[in-house]
Design a protein around this motif. Structure first.
Motif, PDB file in Angstrom:
ATOM      1  N   ASP A  24      65.655 100.769  15.354  1.00 12.49           N
ATOM      2  CA  ASP A  24      66.751 100.410  14.411  1.00 12.49           C
ATOM      3  C   ASP A  24      66.353 100.709  13.174  1.00 12.49           C
ATOM      4  O   ASP A  24      67.025 101.301  12.232  1.00 12.49           O
ATOM      5  CB  ASP A  24      67.062  99.058  14.557  1.00 12.49           C
ATOM      6  CG  ASP A  24      68.101  98.885  15.839  1.00 12.49           C
ATOM      7  OD1 ASP A  24      68.554  99.754  16.432  1.00 12.49           O
ATOM      8  OD2 ASP A  24      68.328  97.719  16.344  1.00 12.49           O
ATOM      9  N   LEU A  25      64.919 100.424  12.638  1.00 11.73           N
ATOM     10  CA  LEU A  25      64.655 100.771  11.422  1.00 11.73           C
ATOM     11  C   LEU A  25      64.415 102.219  11.169  1.00 11.73           C
ATOM     12  O   LEU A  25      64.718 102.635   9.902  1.00 11.73           O
ATOM     13  CB  LEU A  25      63.154 100.003  11.060  1.00 11.73           C
ATOM     14  CG  LEU A  25      63.282  98.464  10.717  1.00 11.73           C
ATOM     15  CD1 LEU A  25      62.051  97.926  10.823  1.00 11.73           C
ATOM     16  CD2 LEU A  25      64.137  98.262   9.737  1.00 11.73           C
ATOM     17  N   PHE A  26      63.996 103.056  12.201  1.00  8.28           N
ATOM     18  CA  PHE A  26      63.754 104.505  12.059  1.00  8.28           C
ATOM     19  C   PHE A  26      65.151 104.990  11.783  1.00  8.28           C
ATOM     20  O   PHE A  26      65.209 105.924  10.849  1.00  8.28           O
ATOM     21  CB  PHE A  26      63.315 105.085  12.962  1.00  8.28           C
ATOM     22  CG  PHE A  26      61.566 104.976  13.470  1.00  8.28           C
ATOM     23  CD1 PHE A  26      60.800 104.937  12.151  1.00  8.28           C
ATOM     24  CD2 PHE A  26      61.204 104.526  14.415  1.00  8.28           C
ATOM     25  CE1 PHE A  26      59.468 104.965  12.476  1.00  8.28           C
ATOM     26  CE2 PHE A  26      59.672 104.237  14.418  1.00  8.28           C
ATOM     27  CZ  PHE A  26      58.960 104.577  13.482  1.00  8.28           C
ATOM     28  N   VAL A  27      66.412 104.620  12.216  1.00  6.32           N
ATOM     29  CA  VAL A  27      67.543 105.046  12.242  1.00  6.32           C
ATOM     30  C   VAL A  27      68.032 104.670  10.771  1.00  6.32           C
ATOM     31  O   VAL A  27      68.572 105.490   9.995  1.00  6.32           O
ATOM     32  CB  VAL A  27      68.578 104.744  13.241  1.00  6.32           C
ATOM     33  CG1 VAL A  27      70.060 104.904  12.977  1.00  6.32           C
ATOM     34  CG2 VAL A  27      67.966 105.392  14.703  1.00  6.32           C
ATOM     35  N   SER A  92      79.875 102.076  14.948  1.00  9.74           N
ATOM     36  CA  SER A  92      78.681 102.914  15.121  1.00  9.74           C
ATOM     37  C   SER A  92      79.006 104.336  15.514  1.00  9.74           C
ATOM     38  O   SER A  92      78.235 105.457  15.145  1.00  9.74           O
ATOM     39  CB  SER A  92      77.939 102.435  16.573  1.00  9.74           C
ATOM     40  OG  SER A  92      78.755 102.756  17.625  1.00  9.74           O
ATOM     41  N   GLU A  93      80.507 104.705  15.441  1.00 16.24           N
ATOM     42  CA  GLU A  93      80.952 105.899  15.683  1.00 16.24           C
ATOM     43  C   GLU A  93      80.361 107.100  14.496  1.00 16.24           C
ATOM     44  O   GLU A  93      80.045 107.945  15.005  1.00 16.24           O
ATOM     45  CB  GLU A  93      82.318 106.155  15.633  1.00 16.24           C
ATOM     46  CG  GLU A  93      82.888 107.498  15.887  1.00 16.24           C
ATOM     47  CD  GLU A  93      84.569 107.408  15.836  1.00 16.24           C
ATOM     48  OE1 GLU A  93      84.991 108.328  15.481  1.00 16.24           O
ATOM     49  OE2 GLU A  93      85.059 106.408  16.644  1.00 16.24           O
ATOM     50  N   VAL A  94      80.215 106.487  13.292  1.00 15.49           N
ATOM     51  CA  VAL A  94      79.777 107.637  12.373  1.00 15.49           C
ATOM     52  C   VAL A  94      78.140 107.993  12.434  1.00 15.49           C
ATOM     53  O   VAL A  94      77.970 108.934  12.343  1.00 15.49           O
ATOM     54  CB  VAL A  94      79.952 106.753  10.960  1.00 15.49           C
ATOM     55  CG1 VAL A  94      78.998 105.635  10.522  1.00 15.49           C
ATOM     56  CG2 VAL A  94      79.560 107.749   9.840  1.00 15.49           C
ATOM     57  N   ILE A  95      77.441 106.947  13.270  1.00 15.07           N
ATOM     58  CA  ILE A  95      76.051 107.386  13.382  1.00 15.07           C
ATOM     59  C   ILE A  95      76.173 108.117  14.652  1.00 15.07           C
ATOM     60  O   ILE A  95      75.254 108.922  14.694  1.00 15.07           O
ATOM     61  CB  ILE A  95      75.408 105.694  13.601  1.00 15.07           C
ATOM     62  CG1 ILE A  95      75.629 104.869  12.422  1.00 15.07           C
ATOM     63  CG2 ILE A  95      73.803 105.948  13.662  1.00 15.07           C
ATOM     64  CD1 ILE A  95      74.888 105.220  11.208  1.00 15.07           C
ATOM     65  N   ASP A  96      76.803 107.722  15.563  1.00 12.40           N
ATOM     66  CA  ASP A  96      76.720 108.421  16.982  1.00 12.40           C
ATOM     67  C   ASP A  96      77.422 109.947  16.727  1.00 12.40           C
ATOM     68  O   ASP A  96      76.574 110.886  17.348  1.00 12.40           O
ATOM     69  CB  ASP A  96      77.774 107.660  18.089  1.00 12.40           C
ATOM     70  CG  ASP A  96      77.322 106.349  18.275  1.00 12.40           C
ATOM     71  OD1 ASP A  96      76.334 106.095  18.251  1.00 12.40           O
ATOM     72  OD2 ASP A  96      78.410 105.690  19.004  1.00 12.40           O
ATOM     73  N   GLU A  97      78.130 110.303  15.973  1.00 13.57           N
ATOM     74  CA  GLU A  97      78.716 111.328  15.605  1.00 13.57           C
ATOM     75  C   GLU A  97      77.338 112.485  15.134  1.00 13.57           C
ATOM     76  O   GLU A  97      77.433 113.552  15.243  1.00 13.57           O
ATOM     77  CB  GLU A  97      79.734 111.476  14.531  1.00 13.57           C
ATOM     78  CG  GLU A  97      81.198 111.037  15.345  1.00 13.57           C
ATOM     79  CD  GLU A  97      82.101 111.116  14.396  1.00 13.57           C
ATOM     80  OE1 GLU A  97      82.075 111.400  13.498  1.00 13.57           O
ATOM     81  OE2 GLU A  97      83.336 110.472  14.752  1.00 13.57           O
ATOM     82  N   TYR A  98      76.863 111.784  14.043  1.00 11.00           N
ATOM     83  CA  TYR A  98      75.595 112.556  13.451  1.00 11.00           C
ATOM     84  C   TYR A  98      74.555 113.050  14.647  1.00 11.00           C
ATOM     85  O   TYR A  98      73.971 113.857  14.420  1.00 11.00           O
ATOM     86  CB  TYR A  98      74.982 111.604  12.434  1.00 11.00           C
ATOM     87  CG  TYR A  98      73.755 112.426  11.790  1.00 11.00           C
ATOM     88  CD1 TYR A  98      73.871 113.373  10.955  1.00 11.00           C
ATOM     89  CD2 TYR A  98      72.468 111.919  12.273  1.00 11.00           C
ATOM     90  CE1 TYR A  98      72.702 114.004  10.396  1.00 11.00           C
ATOM     91  CE2 TYR A  98      71.141 112.598  11.918  1.00 11.00           C
ATOM     92  CZ  TYR A  98      71.630 113.672  10.753  1.00 11.00           C
ATOM     93  OH  TYR A  98      70.001 113.883  10.362  1.00 11.00           O
ATOM     94  N   PHE A  99      74.275 112.110  15.683  1.00 14.56           N
ATOM     95  CA  PHE A  99      73.117 112.487  16.502  1.00 14.56           C
ATOM     96  C   PHE A  99      73.824 113.253  17.643  1.00 14.56           C
ATOM     97  O   PHE A  99      72.997 113.728  18.448  1.00 14.56           O
ATOM     98  CB  PHE A  99      72.519 111.129  17.120  1.00 14.56           C
ATOM     99  CG  PHE A  99      71.592 110.379  15.812  1.00 14.56           C
ATOM    100  CD1 PHE A  99      70.439 111.029  15.602  1.00 14.56           C
ATOM    101  CD2 PHE A  99      71.990 109.254  15.452  1.00 14.56           C
ATOM    102  CE1 PHE A  99      69.642 110.480  14.734  1.00 14.56           C
ATOM    103  CE2 PHE A  99      70.906 108.631  14.475  1.00 14.56           C
ATOM    104  CZ  PHE A  99      69.913 109.459  14.169  1.00 14.56           C
ATOM    105  N   PRO A 108      74.618 117.149   7.457  1.00 15.90           N
ATOM    106  CA  PRO A 108      74.370 116.324   6.192  1.00 15.90           C
ATOM    107  C   PRO A 108      74.701 115.064   6.927  1.00 15.90           C
ATOM    108  O   PRO A 108      75.398 114.559   7.898  1.00 15.90           O
ATOM    109  CB  PRO A 108      75.387 116.502   5.299  1.00 15.90           C
ATOM    110  CG  PRO A 108      76.718 117.270   6.277  1.00 15.90           C
ATOM    111  CD  PRO A 108      76.063 117.807   7.231  1.00 15.90           C
ATOM    112  N   VAL A 109      73.641 113.972   6.482  1.00 17.40           N
ATOM    113  CA  VAL A 109      73.792 112.645   6.934  1.00 17.40           C
ATOM    114  C   VAL A 109      74.642 111.922   6.219  1.00 17.40           C
ATOM    115  O   VAL A 109      75.216 112.133   5.117  1.00 17.40           O
ATOM    116  CB  VAL A 109      72.439 111.914   6.497  1.00 17.40           C
ATOM    117  CG1 VAL A 109      72.151 110.422   6.667  1.00 17.40           C
ATOM    118  CG2 VAL A 109      71.024 112.543   7.101  1.00 17.40           C
ATOM    119  N   PRO A 110      75.496 111.070   7.074  1.00 21.06           N
ATOM    120  CA  PRO A 110      76.653 110.499   6.496  1.00 21.06           C
ATOM    121  C   PRO A 110      76.358 109.577   5.283  1.00 21.06           C
ATOM    122  O   PRO A 110      75.306 108.793   5.374  1.00 21.06           O
ATOM    123  CB  PRO A 110      77.149 109.695   7.545  1.00 21.06           C
ATOM    124  CG  PRO A 110      76.761 110.362   8.879  1.00 21.06           C
ATOM    125  CD  PRO A 110      75.208 111.034   8.495  1.00 21.06           C
TER     126      PRO A 110
END
Length: 155
Positions: A24-27, A92-99, A108-110
Motif C-alpha cells: 500500500d505504501l508503494f502504491v 478505489s476505481e481511480v486507482i484501479d483504472e490507472y493499473f 498520467p497518474v491521477p
C-alpha cells in the motif's frame, strides 16, 4: 473492523492507529510523489482512523477517496451528523483504472485536479526542505512570504 476492538486505542491516547502494508505504501508513493503530499494524505488518513463510526473498505479506497475528495475525513464527519454510521466503498476505481492495461507507464497518474499550483509548489518544497533543513525552514517560508500558502493547503 479494528475500530470496534477496545484494546486498539489511539497511540499515547492521542494518535489513532493506522495499519498499512508495504505494498500500500508503494502504491501511495506512486500517486503522492512528494513528501508534503504523502504527509498530508497520512494526516487525513489518520483523522479517518480516529472516527469510530466511519468505515472505508480498504487502503486503496482511502487513497482513492483522498484523490477524489481530499479532506474526506471532514466529509465523513459531516455525514455522521445525520447518520449512525458512514461506510465508503468504490473509491478505489481511480486507482484501479490507472493499473488496468499494459499502457500504465504512459498514462498520467491521477491527481487532485482542484489543488492550486501554488499549493503543489509548497508541498513539493517539503520534499526538499524536510530532508535538508527540517521543518523549521518551512515555518520560516510560510511566515515570510506565503501567508496565503498555509490557507490554500486547507483545500
Amino acid at each position: 473492523m479494528c475500530k470496534q476492538i477496545p484494546e486498539l486505542a489511539p497511540i499515547a491516547g492521542k494518535f489513532p492507529f493506522v495499519s498499512m502494508s508495504v505494498d500500500d505504501l508503494f502504491v501511495s508513493n506512486r500517486f503522492l510523489p512528494t513528501t508534503g503530499e504523502l504527509f498530508h494524505y497520512l494526516e487525513v488518513r489518520q483523522a479517518v482512523a480516529g472516527i469510530p463510526k466511519a468505515m472505508v473498505f480498504d487502503e486503496i479506497d482511502h487513497l482513492g477517496a483522498y484523490i477524489k475528495r481530499n479532506r474526506f475525513d471532514q466529509d465523513m464527519k459531516e455525514q455522521l451528523e445525520t447518520a449512525d454510521m458512514a461506510t465508503w466503498d468504490g473509491f478505489s476505481e481511480v486507482i484501479d483504472e490507472y493499473f488496468t492495461g499494459d499502457d500504465r507507464q504512459s498514462k498520467p497518474v491521477p491527481t487532485q485536479d482542484y489543488i492550486r499550483q501554488r499549493s503543489l509548489k509548497y508541498l513539493a518544497r517539503l520534499t526538499t526542505h524536510v530532508r535538508k533543513d527540517g521543518w523549521k525552514s518551512m515555518r520560516i517560508y510560510e511566515t515570510l512570504g506565503a501567508n496565503s500558502e498555509s490557507q490554500s493547503l486547507q483545500y
